[in-house]
Motif scaffolding. Structure first.
Motif, PDB file in Angstrom:
ATOM      1  N   LEU A  99     -25.740 119.701   0.283  1.00  0.00           N
ATOM      2  CA  LEU A  99     -24.370 119.457  -0.520  1.00  0.00           C
ATOM      3  C   LEU A  99     -24.688 118.338  -1.199  1.00  0.00           C
ATOM      4  O   LEU A  99     -24.138 118.274  -2.533  1.00  0.00           O
ATOM      5  N   LEU A 100     -25.402 117.200  -1.019  1.00  0.00           N
ATOM      6  CA  LEU A 100     -25.332 116.063  -1.883  1.00  0.00           C
ATOM      7  C   LEU A 100     -26.083 116.212  -3.194  1.00  0.00           C
ATOM      8  O   LEU A 100     -25.903 115.972  -4.287  1.00  0.00           O
ATOM      9  N   TYR A 101     -27.068 117.200  -2.844  1.00  0.00           N
ATOM     10  CA  TYR A 101     -27.643 117.642  -4.177  1.00  0.00           C
ATOM     11  C   TYR A 101     -26.822 118.344  -5.335  1.00  0.00           C
ATOM     12  O   TYR A 101     -26.550 118.167  -6.500  1.00  0.00           O
ATOM     13  N   GLN A 102     -26.083 119.545  -4.623  1.00  0.00           N
ATOM     14  CA  GLN A 102     -25.095 120.183  -5.187  1.00  0.00           C
ATOM     15  C   GLN A 102     -24.005 119.329  -6.035  1.00  0.00           C
ATOM     16  O   GLN A 102     -23.644 119.416  -7.501  1.00  0.00           O
ATOM     17  N   ILE A 103     -23.564 118.225  -5.343  1.00  0.00           N
ATOM     18  CA  ILE A 103     -22.593 117.065  -5.973  1.00  0.00           C
ATOM     19  C   ILE A 103     -23.105 116.397  -7.086  1.00  0.00           C
ATOM     20  O   ILE A 103     -22.650 116.425  -8.161  1.00  0.00           O
ATOM     21  N   GLN A 104     -24.360 115.934  -6.727  1.00  0.00           N
ATOM     22  CA  GLN A 104     -25.147 115.008  -7.782  1.00  0.00           C
ATOM     23  C   GLN A 104     -25.255 115.788  -9.042  1.00  0.00           C
ATOM     24  O   GLN A 104     -25.186 115.301 -10.093  1.00  0.00           O
ATOM     25  N   SER A 105     -26.056 117.000  -8.734  1.00  0.00           N
ATOM     26  CA  SER A 105     -26.413 117.814 -10.168  1.00  0.00           C
ATOM     27  C   SER A 105     -25.105 117.996 -10.693  1.00  0.00           C
ATOM     28  O   SER A 105     -25.235 118.274 -11.857  1.00  0.00           O
ATOM     29  N   SER A 106     -24.258 118.374 -10.400  1.00  0.00           N
ATOM     30  CA  SER A 106     -22.757 118.638 -10.784  1.00  0.00           C
ATOM     31  C   SER A 106     -22.212 117.924 -11.771  1.00  0.00           C
ATOM     32  O   SER A 106     -21.737 117.906 -12.730  1.00  0.00           O
ATOM     33  N   ILE A 107     -22.256 116.890 -11.060  1.00  0.00           N
ATOM     34  CA  ILE A 107     -21.643 115.582 -11.892  1.00  0.00           C
ATOM     35  C   ILE A 107     -22.562 115.173 -13.031  1.00  0.00           C
ATOM     36  O   ILE A 107     -22.068 114.778 -14.076  1.00  0.00           O
ATOM     37  N   ALA A 126     -24.374 117.143 -14.882  1.00  0.00           N
ATOM     38  CA  ALA A 126     -24.113 118.230 -15.722  1.00  0.00           C
ATOM     39  C   ALA A 126     -22.927 118.182 -16.245  1.00  0.00           C
ATOM     40  O   ALA A 126     -22.573 118.740 -17.537  1.00  0.00           O
ATOM     41  N   TYR A 127     -22.004 117.680 -16.013  1.00  0.00           N
ATOM     42  CA  TYR A 127     -20.525 117.545 -16.452  1.00  0.00           C
ATOM     43  C   TYR A 127     -20.425 116.394 -17.622  1.00  0.00           C
ATOM     44  O   TYR A 127     -20.744 115.364 -17.770  1.00  0.00           O
ATOM     45  N   SER A 128     -19.852 117.296 -18.573  1.00  0.00           N
ATOM     46  CA  SER A 128     -19.472 116.510 -19.842  1.00  0.00           C
ATOM     47  C   SER A 128     -17.846 116.436 -19.983  1.00  0.00           C
ATOM     48  O   SER A 128     -17.127 117.390 -20.018  1.00  0.00           O
ATOM     49  N   PRO A 129     -17.310 115.165 -19.647  1.00  0.00           N
ATOM     50  CA  PRO A 129     -15.950 114.874 -19.642  1.00  0.00           C
ATOM     51  C   PRO A 129     -15.102 115.173 -20.846  1.00  0.00           C
ATOM     52  O   PRO A 129     -15.649 115.037 -21.880  1.00  0.00           O
ATOM     53  N   CYS A 130     -13.862 115.713 -20.485  1.00  0.00           N
ATOM     54  CA  CYS A 130     -13.156 116.125 -21.618  1.00  0.00           C
ATOM     55  C   CYS A 130     -12.523 114.695 -22.457  1.00  0.00           C
ATOM     56  O   CYS A 130     -12.089 113.923 -21.563  1.00  0.00           O
ATOM     57  N   PRO A 131     -12.816 114.316 -23.591  1.00  0.00           N
ATOM     58  CA  PRO A 131     -12.067 113.188 -24.075  1.00  0.00           C
ATOM     59  C   PRO A 131     -10.699 113.209 -24.124  1.00  0.00           C
ATOM     60  O   PRO A 131      -9.929 114.340 -24.185  1.00  0.00           O
ATOM     61  N   LYS A 132     -10.042 111.974 -23.648  1.00  0.00           N
ATOM     62  CA  LYS A 132      -8.511 111.976 -23.441  1.00  0.00           C
ATOM     63  C   LYS A 132      -7.944 112.448 -25.247  1.00  0.00           C
ATOM     64  O   LYS A 132      -8.347 111.775 -26.159  1.00  0.00           O
ATOM     65  N   TRP A 159      -8.681 133.446  -8.689  1.00  0.00           N
ATOM     66  CA  TRP A 159      -7.419 133.313  -9.398  1.00  0.00           C
ATOM     67  C   TRP A 159      -7.459 132.157 -10.305  1.00  0.00           C
ATOM     68  O   TRP A 159      -7.970 131.261  -9.857  1.00  0.00           O
ATOM     69  N   ASN A 160      -7.055 132.255 -11.491  1.00  0.00           N
ATOM     70  CA  ASN A 160      -7.057 131.347 -12.453  1.00  0.00           C
ATOM     71  C   ASN A 160      -5.777 130.954 -13.370  1.00  0.00           C
ATOM     72  O   ASN A 160      -5.012 132.035 -13.429  1.00  0.00           O
ATOM     73  N   GLU A 161      -5.347 129.868 -13.486  1.00  0.00           N
ATOM     74  CA  GLU A 161      -4.263 129.591 -14.491  1.00  0.00           C
ATOM     75  C   GLU A 161      -4.978 128.819 -15.677  1.00  0.00           C
ATOM     76  O   GLU A 161      -6.219 128.635 -15.655  1.00  0.00           O
ATOM     77  N   PHE A 162      -4.482 128.472 -16.952  1.00  0.00           N
ATOM     78  CA  PHE A 162      -5.284 128.265 -17.995  1.00  0.00           C
ATOM     79  C   PHE A 162      -5.887 126.956 -17.815  1.00  0.00           C
ATOM     80  O   PHE A 162      -7.013 126.728 -18.330  1.00  0.00           O
ATOM     81  N   PHE A 163      -5.604 125.964 -16.962  1.00  0.00           N
ATOM     82  CA  PHE A 163      -6.020 124.855 -17.133  1.00  0.00           C
ATOM     83  C   PHE A 163      -7.394 124.929 -16.053  1.00  0.00           C
ATOM     84  O   PHE A 163      -7.891 123.633 -15.934  1.00  0.00           O
ATOM     85  N   TYR A 164      -7.369 125.822 -15.237  1.00  0.00           N
ATOM     86  CA  TYR A 164      -8.583 125.540 -13.994  1.00  0.00           C
ATOM     87  C   TYR A 164     -10.041 125.429 -14.713  1.00  0.00           C
ATOM     88  O   TYR A 164     -10.832 124.868 -13.993  1.00  0.00           O
ATOM     89  N   PHE A 165     -10.222 126.065 -15.960  1.00  0.00           N
ATOM     90  CA  PHE A 165     -11.292 126.304 -16.556  1.00  0.00           C
ATOM     91  C   PHE A 165     -11.858 124.985 -16.654  1.00  0.00           C
ATOM     92  O   PHE A 165     -13.212 124.741 -16.961  1.00  0.00           O
ATOM     93  N   ALA A 166     -11.299 123.998 -17.233  1.00  0.00           N
ATOM     94  CA  ALA A 166     -11.657 122.678 -17.529  1.00  0.00           C
ATOM     95  C   ALA A 166     -12.002 121.830 -16.400  1.00  0.00           C
ATOM     96  O   ALA A 166     -12.571 120.741 -16.456  1.00  0.00           O
ATOM     97  N   MET A 167     -11.529 122.282 -15.169  1.00  0.00           N
ATOM     98  CA  MET A 167     -11.780 121.498 -13.939  1.00  0.00           C
ATOM     99  C   MET A 167     -13.103 121.956 -13.242  1.00  0.00           C
ATOM    100  O   MET A 167     -13.392 123.406 -13.276  1.00  0.00           O
ATOM    101  N   LYS A 168     -14.047 121.147 -12.884  1.00  0.00           N
ATOM    102  CA  LYS A 168     -15.150 121.836 -12.257  1.00  0.00           C
ATOM    103  C   LYS A 168     -15.535 121.231 -10.845  1.00  0.00           C
ATOM    104  O   LYS A 168     -15.118 120.309 -10.369  1.00  0.00           O
ATOM    105  N   PRO A 169     -15.925 122.499 -10.171  1.00  0.00           N
ATOM    106  CA  PRO A 169     -16.258 121.978  -8.712  1.00  0.00           C
ATOM    107  C   PRO A 169     -17.388 121.202  -8.708  1.00  0.00           C
ATOM    108  O   PRO A 169     -18.279 120.956  -9.097  1.00  0.00           O
ATOM    109  N   TRP A 170     -17.000 120.521  -7.325  1.00  0.00           N
ATOM    110  CA  TRP A 170     -17.984 119.182  -6.749  1.00  0.00           C
ATOM    111  C   TRP A 170     -17.677 118.059  -7.711  1.00  0.00           C
ATOM    112  O   TRP A 170     -18.023 116.919  -7.269  1.00  0.00           O
TER     113      TRP A 170
END
Length: 396
Positions: free
Chosen positions: A44-52, A54-60, A307-318
């Motif tokens: 779990l720790l590895y999954q969380i750390q690797s997901s974070i 790899a994540y590129s935040p959306c600019p405001k 199931w998805n709404e339009f905004f789900y895709f920009a949010m990342k698990p972990w």
């Protein structure tokens, strides 16, 4: 007397030997369990750390460009790029939703709407855009369920608020961002008014900072899906770990509808903020509650990914929330809750990221922006001149 003493000593020795043997077996069992948990913890720790990592935040988006979400529009409209949207396609899809027209910057709609408040919620976002939109016709599905399957049945452009990958529907921001959300005792006319909820729930989140929240899972909702049963059953076995209870909805007929327990009272979104761990489950389709839960700055456990709404895709698990597979067991739910209770700083960090994403990228201006971009790109696909349908009524 001596014989009695010898017998007592003998019994004591035998019991000691048996105890030592049992203790040895228990130690081996405990060691095996500890080793298994340690492996799972490391995974779990590895999954969380690797997901974070790899994540590129959306600019405001200071210019309200809603750029975090626009790739969804491109993907949903892709099936119609080659053929465009034809008059025949709209006529074929007519029974799958409510027909709308925009002609000369005027909005028209079928005289009857299956769910008037839902149509009103949709029209709230379309009306301010009319001066900027080209002529078009569209079929807008106001039902909970998407309409156009990939594998069989007619194909054509139908707009729906949520879907799974099995459907070709074009997603639009749900009516419930303004009006016509699910009606419950606390909100008899529907949840609605996302702008107001953003303020009231985030204020409650400030009232209950992380360190003062109750360290347990929490869920209140009706039994629209038995996917929720395992959490409710875990709550009954271990109420110190999770508080999950079923409420009564319009379809409630007996205690069987609340898993053989009296229906619990509904709880405001603001009062959800008292808890560190909040659970989201699908309902009939995508759940309307998900976006609200993040505003508490609590850690969100999102069960199921279909199931998805339009905004789900920009949010990342972990990164923003904890993904839980569909129909989790009680043991799986217990294990993941214990993990985050033992990794409190990590839980807080993910909760904060989830909150910031929703706060920065799901404003009412982002919803309006998405509607504008969706209808603008949809309008470019029209392959015929749209004339006013006299069977429709003028909205504005």
């Amino acid at each position: 007397m001596k014989i009695l003493i010898y017998l007592l000593l003998l019994i004591h020795i035998v019991l000691a030997i048996e105890s030592e043997g049992t203790c040895s077996i228990k130690k081996e069992q405990c060691s095996a369990r500890a080793s298994k948990y340690e492996r799972k913890e490391n995974t779990l720790l590895y999954q969380i750390q690797s997901s974070i990592k790899a994540y590129s935040p959306c600019p405001k988006d200071p210019d309200d460009s809603c750029s975090c979400h626009t790739n969804v529009i491109e993907k949903d409209l892709a099936p119609f790029q080659s053929t465009g949207i034809t008059k025949k396609a709209i006529e074929t899809m007519g029974t799958y939703g409510t027909k709308y027209q925009i002609v000369d910057h005027t909005l028209y709609r079928q005289k009857t709407c299956m769910f008037p408040s839902r149509c009103s919620g949709i029209e709230h976002f379309i009306k301010p855009l009319l001066k900027e939109l080209p002529n078009m016709e569209m079929i807008v599905n106001c039902r909970d369920w998407p309409q156009i399957r990939r594998d069989h049945g007619p194909k054509g452009p139908v707009l729906s608020f949520s879907k799974t990958n099995e459907y070709l529907d074009i997603m639009y921001p749900a009516w419930a961002f303004w009006e016509g959300g699910p009606a419950i005792a606390l909100h008899p006319t529907g949840i609605g008014r996302w702008d107001k909820h953003r303020n009231s729930i985030s204020m409650a989140g400030k009232k209950w900072p992380w360190e003062e929240k109750l360290g347990k899972g929490f869920f209140r909702g009706s039994r629209t899906s038995d996917e929720r049963d395992s959490l409710v059953l875990l709550s009954r076995k271990n109420p110190d770990l999770v508080d999950a209870q079923y409420t009564k909805n319009q379809a409630w007929k007996s205690l069987k509808d609340t898993l053989d327990a009296e229906p619990a009272s509904e709880v405001t979104f603001e009062d959800h903020c008292k808890y560190k761990y909040l659970f989201n489950f699908r309902g009939v389709a995508a759940s309307f509650r998900l976006k609200h839960l993040f505003l508490c700055k609590s850690l969100v456990f999102h069960v199921g990914s279909e199931w998805n709404e339009f905004f789900y895709f920009a949010m990342k698990p972990w990164v923003h929330y904890i993904p839980i597979k569909s129909y989790p067991t009680e043991q799986e739910l217990e294990s993941i809750l214990i993990f985050f209770k033992e990794h409190d700083d990590l839980a807080k960090e993910i909760a904060q990221r989830g909150y910031k994403f929703i706060w920065n990228h799901l404003r009412l201006t982002d919803v309006q922006c998405y509607w504008k971009m969706l209808l603008t790109e949809y309008g470019k696909l029209m392959r015929y001149e749209v004339e006013v349908d006299k069977n429709l009524k003028k909205i504005i």
